[in-house]
Scaffold this motif. Structure first.
Motif, PDB file in Angstrom:
ATOM      1  N   SER A 128       0.834  -1.207   0.000  1.00 49.89           N
ATOM      2  CA  SER A 128       0.000   0.000   0.000  1.00 49.89           C
ATOM      3  C   SER A 128       0.867   1.256   0.000  1.00 49.89           C
ATOM      4  O   SER A 128       0.548   2.255  -0.671  1.00 49.89           O
ATOM      5  N   LEU A 129       1.969   1.217   0.729  1.00 57.10           N
ATOM      6  CA  LEU A 129       2.882   2.357   0.767  1.00 57.10           C
ATOM      7  C   LEU A 129       3.488   2.625  -0.603  1.00 57.10           C
ATOM      8  O   LEU A 129       3.567   3.774  -1.059  1.00 57.10           O
ATOM      9  N   LEU A 130       3.901   1.558  -1.271  1.00 61.62           N
ATOM     10  CA  LEU A 130       4.516   1.718  -2.594  1.00 61.62           C
ATOM     11  C   LEU A 130       3.527   2.301  -3.599  1.00 61.62           C
ATOM     12  O   LEU A 130       3.919   3.068  -4.495  1.00 61.62           O
ATOM     13  N   ASP A 183      10.072 -12.963  -4.278  1.00 60.61           N
ATOM     14  CA  ASP A 183       9.404 -11.779  -4.827  1.00 60.61           C
ATOM     15  C   ASP A 183       9.861 -10.513  -4.108  1.00 60.61           C
ATOM     16  O   ASP A 183      10.099  -9.469  -4.743  1.00 60.61           O
ATOM     17  N   GLN A 184       9.971 -10.568  -2.798  1.00 56.52           N
ATOM     18  CA  GLN A 184      10.390  -9.391  -2.034  1.00 56.52           C
ATOM     19  C   GLN A 184      11.848  -9.034  -2.338  1.00 56.52           C
ATOM     20  O   GLN A 184      12.208  -7.855  -2.458  1.00 56.52           O
ATOM     21  N   GLY A 190      15.322  -4.797  -7.974  1.00 53.77           N
ATOM     22  CA  GLY A 190      14.895  -3.951  -9.084  1.00 53.77           C
ATOM     23  C   GLY A 190      15.013  -2.476  -8.759  1.00 53.77           C
ATOM     24  O   GLY A 190      15.446  -1.670  -9.601  1.00 53.77           O
ATOM     25  N   LEU A 191      14.645  -2.091  -7.538  1.00 53.57           N
ATOM     26  CA  LEU A 191      14.767  -0.689  -7.136  1.00 53.57           C
ATOM     27  C   LEU A 191      16.219  -0.240  -7.130  1.00 53.57           C
ATOM     28  O   LEU A 191      16.542   0.889  -7.543  1.00 53.57           O
ATOM     29  N   LYS A 203      13.311  -0.480   1.575  1.00 46.97           N
ATOM     30  CA  LYS A 203      14.082  -1.520   2.273  1.00 46.97           C
ATOM     31  C   LYS A 203      13.822  -1.475   3.775  1.00 46.97           C
ATOM     32  O   LYS A 203      13.702  -2.516   4.429  1.00 46.97           O
ATOM     33  N   SER A 204      13.719  -0.260   4.323  1.00 49.26           N
ATOM     34  CA  SER A 204      13.440  -0.121   5.751  1.00 49.26           C
ATOM     35  C   SER A 204      12.049  -0.647   6.090  1.00 49.26           C
ATOM     36  O   SER A 204      11.863  -1.330   7.110  1.00 49.26           O
TER      37      SER A 204
END
Length: 235
Positions: A128-130, A183-184, A190-191, A203-204
């Motif tokens: 949700s944050l992303l 996946d994580q 990727g980032l 990451k945090s």
């Protein structure tokens, strides 16, 4: 008269002579002695039996003390610690699960399911944050990866809710959770590769979700051994 005396001598037997003859012809047999070795053997067997019995009692007591007790008032807490000890992050595992566990009894299935649900809740927060961040290609790819991870974890929870928990099903769940971990990791990779400015923040935020998912993976990977500790077969 002499002949009479002669016959008298043959016709009468002296009792003393008869006793002497009887003792001479049939002497008493000596009494048989008790076998010493057989007595010692029986005593040794009794002692050995007692020693073996004491050893077995000690082993049973030790086994029961090492196994999680189903009758202790703290059995649920003890069960969570036992299960979390197989993970890489036992502290976060125990803290997160014990805060939500409502069952007073040790239930490995319920504890594992809680671990999965905690992983899902934390990962959903990150996703949700992303979605609220800048919509660059790296971020969108990361969101897709996290959504796939959430799908895998939800499949695992659904499988745990089914009646029959076979070895094949446990293997399937392990594969799905492993994919969620990958996946994580792929999201973060990727980032970093795209040089996203959000990589440190993501990451945090993902630190706990990755720990929780790793805990779930460790639990399912050792699930058969965990059930053995609680004397519960796959069902």
């Amino acid at each position: 008269m002499e002949s009479i005396n002669i016959f008298k001598g043959y016709g009468k037997v002296n009792p003393d002579q008869l006793e002497d003859q009887t003792q001479t012809s049939n002497p008493k047999s000596p009494k048989p002695q008790k076998p010493i070795f057989s007595t010692l053997t029986i005593s040794a067997l009794i002692c050995l039996t007692l020693v073996i019995g004491l050893l077995l009692a000690a082993l049973i007591h030790e086994s029961n003390s090492e196994s999680p007790s189903l009758s202790n008032s703290n059995s649920a807490e003890s069960a969570i610690k036992t299960i979390c000890n197989v993970t890489r992050y036992p502290n976060s595992c125990f803290t997160s699960i014990s805060s939500l566990n409502a069952s007073p009894k040790p239930d490995p299935d319920a504890i594992f399911k809680l671990s999965l649900e905690i992983s899902i809740a934390e990962l959903a927060n990150v996703s949700s944050l992303l979605k609220t961040m800048n919509s660059d290609p790296a971020t969108r790819d990361c969101v897709d990866q996290l959504e796939d991870a959430l799908s895998r974890l939800n499949d695992s929870v659904s499988a745990m809710g089914e009646k029959a928990l076979t070895e094949a099903k446990v293997n399937d769940i392990q594969t799905w959770i492993s994919s969620a971990v990958t996946d994580q990791e792929t999201c973060l990779d990727g980032l970093e590769e795209m040089g996203s400015t959000a990589v440190d923040k993501v990451k945090s935020k993902m630190k706990r979700s990755m720990e929780y998912t790793s805990n779930s993976l460790a639990i399912v990977a050792n699930f058969k051994a965990i059930l053995d500790k609680f004397h519960i077969p796959l069902h």
